[in-house]
Design a protein around this motif. Structure first.
Motif, PDB file in Angstrom:
ATOM      1  N   PHE A 231       0.818  -1.299   0.038  1.00  0.00           N
ATOM      2  CA  PHE A 231       0.089  -0.025   0.007  1.00  0.00           C
ATOM      3  C   PHE A 231       0.795   1.299  -0.176  1.00  0.00           C
ATOM      4  CE2 PHE A 231      -1.751   3.512   2.551  1.00  0.00           C
ATOM      5  CZ  PHE A 231      -3.112   3.826   1.846  1.00  0.00           C
ATOM      6  N   GLN A 232       1.788   1.291   0.702  1.00  0.00           N
ATOM      7  CA  GLN A 232       2.854   2.516   0.711  1.00  0.00           C
ATOM      8  C   GLN A 232       3.405   2.672  -0.513  1.00  0.00           C
ATOM      9  OE1 GLN A 232       1.895   3.955   3.359  1.00  0.00           O
ATOM     10  NE2 GLN A 232       4.018   4.468   4.173  1.00  0.00           N
ATOM     11  N   ARG A 233       3.737   1.675  -1.530  1.00  0.00           N
ATOM     12  CA  ARG A 233       4.276   1.915  -2.574  1.00  0.00           C
ATOM     13  C   ARG A 233       2.994   2.488  -3.698  1.00  0.00           C
ATOM     14  NH1 ARG A 233       6.857  -3.131  -2.085  1.00  0.00           N
ATOM     15  NH2 ARG A 233       5.139  -4.204  -3.341  1.00  0.00           N
ATOM     16  N   TRP A 234       2.094   2.300  -3.335  1.00  0.00           N
ATOM     17  CA  TRP A 234       0.820   2.792  -4.330  1.00  0.00           C
ATOM     18  C   TRP A 234       0.205   3.847  -3.506  1.00  0.00           C
ATOM     19  CZ3 TRP A 234       0.372   1.604  -9.143  1.00  0.00           C
ATOM     20  CH2 TRP A 234       0.993   0.207  -9.556  1.00  0.00           C
ATOM     21  N   ARG A 235       0.345   4.423  -2.476  1.00  0.00           N
ATOM     22  CA  ARG A 235      -0.301   5.399  -1.657  1.00  0.00           C
ATOM     23  C   ARG A 235      -0.449   6.793  -2.471  1.00  0.00           C
ATOM     24  NH1 ARG A 235       1.544   7.541   4.473  1.00  0.00           N
ATOM     25  NH2 ARG A 235      -0.054   9.278   4.595  1.00  0.00           N
ATOM     26  N   PRO A 236       0.568   7.269  -2.954  1.00  0.00           N
ATOM     27  CA  PRO A 236      -0.041   8.488  -3.598  1.00  0.00           C
ATOM     28  C   PRO A 236      -1.035   8.327  -4.862  1.00  0.00           C
ATOM     29  CG  PRO A 236       2.466   8.235  -3.594  1.00  0.00           C
ATOM     30  CD  PRO A 236       1.838   6.846  -3.094  1.00  0.00           C
ATOM     31  N   SER A 237      -1.007   7.309  -5.478  1.00  0.00           N
ATOM     32  CA  SER A 237      -1.942   7.108  -6.521  1.00  0.00           C
ATOM     33  C   SER A 237      -3.330   6.943  -5.823  1.00  0.00           C
ATOM     34  CB  SER A 237      -1.451   5.916  -7.330  1.00  0.00           C
ATOM     35  OG  SER A 237      -0.412   6.378  -8.206  1.00  0.00           O
ATOM     36  N   VAL A 238      -3.201   5.875  -4.796  1.00  0.00           N
ATOM     37  CA  VAL A 238      -4.365   5.545  -4.089  1.00  0.00           C
ATOM     38  C   VAL A 238      -5.050   6.788  -3.606  1.00  0.00           C
ATOM     39  CG1 VAL A 238      -5.582   4.444  -2.220  1.00  0.00           C
ATOM     40  CG2 VAL A 238      -3.758   3.362  -3.667  1.00  0.00           C
ATOM     41  N   GLU A 239      -4.448   7.947  -3.081  1.00  0.00           N
ATOM     42  CA  GLU A 239      -4.892   9.150  -2.422  1.00  0.00           C
ATOM     43  C   GLU A 239      -5.580   9.783  -3.426  1.00  0.00           C
ATOM     44  OE1 GLU A 239      -1.761  10.872  -0.116  1.00  0.00           O
ATOM     45  OE2 GLU A 239      -2.018   9.648   1.725  1.00  0.00           O
ATOM     46  N   VAL A 240      -4.910  10.050  -4.559  1.00  0.00           N
ATOM     47  CA  VAL A 240      -5.398  10.832  -5.766  1.00  0.00           C
ATOM     48  C   VAL A 240      -6.612  10.240  -6.089  1.00  0.00           C
ATOM     49  CG1 VAL A 240      -5.073  11.405  -7.984  1.00  0.00           C
ATOM     50  CG2 VAL A 240      -3.452  11.759  -6.345  1.00  0.00           C
ATOM     51  N   ALA A 241      -6.631   8.881  -6.337  1.00  0.00           N
ATOM     52  CA  ALA A 241      -8.044   8.157  -6.843  1.00  0.00           C
ATOM     53  C   ALA A 241      -9.256   8.469  -5.778  1.00  0.00           C
ATOM     54  CB  ALA A 241      -7.842   6.652  -7.097  1.00  0.00           C
ATOM     55  N   PHE A 242      -8.769   8.145  -4.624  1.00  0.00           N
ATOM     56  CA  PHE A 242      -9.811   8.400  -3.418  1.00  0.00           C
ATOM     57  C   PHE A 242     -10.524   9.742  -3.664  1.00  0.00           C
ATOM     58  CE2 PHE A 242     -11.000  10.150   0.555  1.00  0.00           C
ATOM     59  CZ  PHE A 242     -11.922   9.359   1.072  1.00  0.00           C
ATOM     60  N   TRP A 243      -9.789  10.727  -3.564  1.00  0.00           N
ATOM     61  CA  TRP A 243     -10.225  12.237  -3.710  1.00  0.00           C
ATOM     62  C   TRP A 243     -11.001  12.323  -4.965  1.00  0.00           C
ATOM     63  CZ3 TRP A 243     -10.858  14.312   0.813  1.00  0.00           C
ATOM     64  CH2 TRP A 243      -9.799  14.239   1.721  1.00  0.00           C
ATOM     65  N   VAL A 244     -10.529  11.787  -6.161  1.00  0.00           N
ATOM     66  CA  VAL A 244     -11.296  11.935  -7.448  1.00  0.00           C
ATOM     67  C   VAL A 244     -12.656  11.116  -7.304  1.00  0.00           C
ATOM     68  CG1 VAL A 244     -11.250  11.469  -9.839  1.00  0.00           C
ATOM     69  CG2 VAL A 244      -9.283  12.457  -8.740  1.00  0.00           C
ATOM     70  N   VAL A 245     -12.535  10.005  -7.089  1.00  0.00           N
ATOM     71  CA  VAL A 245     -14.036   9.491  -6.868  1.00  0.00           C
ATOM     72  C   VAL A 245     -15.052  10.004  -5.707  1.00  0.00           C
ATOM     73  CG1 VAL A 245     -14.746   7.162  -5.865  1.00  0.00           C
ATOM     74  CG2 VAL A 245     -12.655   7.143  -7.651  1.00  0.00           C
ATOM     75  N   LEU A 246     -14.256  10.365  -4.806  1.00  0.00           N
ATOM     76  CA  LEU A 246     -15.185  10.942  -3.658  1.00  0.00           C
ATOM     77  C   LEU A 246     -15.894  12.138  -4.342  1.00  0.00           C
ATOM     78  CD1 LEU A 246     -16.097  11.235  -0.898  1.00  0.00           C
ATOM     79  CD2 LEU A 246     -14.197  12.627  -0.386  1.00  0.00           C
ATOM     80  N   TYR A 247     -15.172  13.082  -5.124  1.00  0.00           N
ATOM     81  CA  TYR A 247     -15.891  14.357  -5.559  1.00  0.00           C
ATOM     82  C   TYR A 247     -16.483  14.101  -6.659  1.00  0.00           C
ATOM     83  CZ  TYR A 247     -14.387  17.341  -1.900  1.00  0.00           C
ATOM     84  OH  TYR A 247     -14.054  17.915  -0.432  1.00  0.00           O
ATOM     85  N   THR A 248     -16.219  13.102  -7.645  1.00  0.00           N
ATOM     86  CA  THR A 248     -17.022  12.630  -8.494  1.00  0.00           C
ATOM     87  C   THR A 248     -18.527  12.179  -8.123  1.00  0.00           C
ATOM     88  OG1 THR A 248     -15.036  12.104 -10.015  1.00  0.00           O
ATOM     89  CG2 THR A 248     -17.182  11.068 -10.568  1.00  0.00           C
ATOM     90  N   LEU A 249     -18.302  11.425  -7.354  1.00  0.00           N
ATOM     91  CA  LEU A 249     -19.725  11.032  -6.688  1.00  0.00           C
ATOM     92  C   LEU A 249     -20.481  12.077  -6.177  1.00  0.00           C
ATOM     93  CD1 LEU A 249     -18.703   7.681  -4.693  1.00  0.00           C
ATOM     94  CD2 LEU A 249     -19.927   7.752  -6.904  1.00  0.00           C
ATOM     95  N   ASN A 250     -19.614  12.911  -5.496  1.00  0.00           N
ATOM     96  CA  ASN A 250     -20.375  14.342  -4.772  1.00  0.00           C
ATOM     97  C   ASN A 250     -20.932  15.060  -6.052  1.00  0.00           C
ATOM     98  OD1 ASN A 250     -20.591  16.085  -2.315  1.00  0.00           O
ATOM     99  ND2 ASN A 250     -19.631  17.235  -3.631  1.00  0.00           N
ATOM    100  N   THR A 251     -20.360  15.278  -7.022  1.00  0.00           N
ATOM    101  CA  THR A 251     -20.711  15.876  -8.112  1.00  0.00           C
ATOM    102  C   THR A 251     -22.096  15.367  -8.780  1.00  0.00           C
ATOM    103  OG1 THR A 251     -18.509  16.754  -8.691  1.00  0.00           O
ATOM    104  CG2 THR A 251     -20.118  16.913 -10.353  1.00  0.00           C
ATOM    105  N   VAL A 252     -22.203  14.041  -8.781  1.00  0.00           N
ATOM    106  CA  VAL A 252     -23.252  13.244  -9.437  1.00  0.00           C
ATOM    107  C   VAL A 252     -24.584  13.614  -8.618  1.00  0.00           C
ATOM    108  CG1 VAL A 252     -24.092  11.149  -9.927  1.00  0.00           C
ATOM    109  CG2 VAL A 252     -21.939  11.674 -10.690  1.00  0.00           C
ATOM    110  N   PHE A 253     -24.279  13.185  -7.258  1.00  0.00           N
ATOM    111  CA  PHE A 253     -25.385  13.371  -6.432  1.00  0.00           C
ATOM    112  C   PHE A 253     -26.101  14.934  -6.225  1.00  0.00           C
ATOM    113  CE2 PHE A 253     -23.764   9.595  -4.019  1.00  0.00           C
ATOM    114  CZ  PHE A 253     -24.303   8.785  -4.886  1.00  0.00           C
TER     115      PHE A 253
END
Length: 291
Positions: A12-34
């Motif tokens: 997870f630590q190796r992929w952490r930067p990408s995971v964090e970016v993906a988390f925020w993008v998905v979160l605010y994409t869903l927020n935009t849809v709703f």
């Protein structure tokens, strides 16, 4: 903690930067849809595309501002023991956050409206900004809360070290001023790490990471404070941000700049600055010469 869990954490630590970016993008994409669906229902008389422009422009600017919020939280950590000191700075940051958010999303909306030959009007600035600020202060502290929850989760997975406290009654189990062991909490369990097993230490903001057998355990301390409590016969400061256990030093690689790179037994490379290189030479009986 099991070896399988440790491997999962390191992956997870190796992929952490990408995971964090993906988390925020998905979160605010869903927020935009709703929010877009709700706005479309509330403004049924507007063009179908307008609510989506409003919501997507807002989410885009918040995504761009997340690094700013993370930088503020690093500079003024929001923890149980620091929140009173940090809160005024974060409240001031919410004003900056909101001003940039509102100004940016208004410009994005103007560009979107201009692309279809229309003009976007935000309305009276101050009344509308007050309304937006109330929403932005909520968004700012939601991001702070997510950062803090993420940090707590990582600390539970990684483990957090602390100095053994002197007991209220009776003699201490070890010298408190020069501890031989550190208490590590990990996934609800506690175990002891011998100071002699610490291979190197690295400063990390308000923490010092203790590196032990391929794992890092953060200790709430400054490097200067913990350095005075380590055995000087075993540990040596080699850089502003690093202390090494000389028992694990395998090779000293001089650099043309006058600095050096230290290679430990596990293959880790540690920088050694010119300022501390003389002390390292003296420790091994080498003459100190000016370079």
């Amino acid at each position: 903690m099991s070896e399988q869990a440790d491997v999962g954490y390191r992956d997870f630590q190796r992929w952490r930067p990408s995971v964090e970016v993906a988390f925020w993008v998905v979160l605010y994409t869903l927020n935009t849809v709703f929010n877009g669906i709700v706005a479309r229902i509330d403004h049924a008389r507007t063009a179908a595309w307008e609510p989506w422009v409003w919501e997507s422009s807002s989410s885009l600017l918040i995504l761009l501002l997340i690094p700013f919020v993370k930088a503020m939280e690093r500079r003024w950590p929001f923890r149980f023991d620091t929140w009173r000191h940090s809160l005024p700075w974060h409240l001031l940051a919410t004003v900056v956050f909101s001003l940039v958010h509102v100004a940016g999303m208004v410009e994005v909306r103007r560009l979107a409206y201009a692309a279809v030959g229309q003009h976007y009007r935000f309305g009276a600035w101050w009344p509308n900004f007050g309304y937006e600020y109330l929403k932005d202060i909520r968004s700012y502290f939601v991001i702070i809360a997510m950062i803090c929850l993420s940090r707590l989760w990582l600390l539970r997975q990684q483990g957090e070290a602390k100095l053994l406290a002197e007991p209220d009654d009776g003699p201490p189990v070890e010298p408190v001023e020069r501890p031989e062991r550190f208490l590590v909490r990990k996934l609800g369990k506690e175990f002891l790490v011998n100071a002699s097993e610490i291979e190197w230490l690295q400063a990390a903001g308000n923490y010092v990471n203790l590196h032990v057998r391929g794992r890092d355990y953060p200790l709430r301390s400054t490097m200067a404070a913990i350095e005075t409590r380590l055995d000087p016969a075993r540990f040596l400061r080699v850089h502003r941000g690093y202390v090494i256990n000389l028992d694990y030093l395998a090779e000293i690689e001089p650099l043309d700049t006058g600095d050096a790179r230290l290679h430990l037994r596990d293959g880790t490379g540690i920088p050694c600055s010119r300022r501390y290189r003389a002390a390292l030479r003296e420790r091994y009986g080498q003459p100190v010469t000016m370079e």
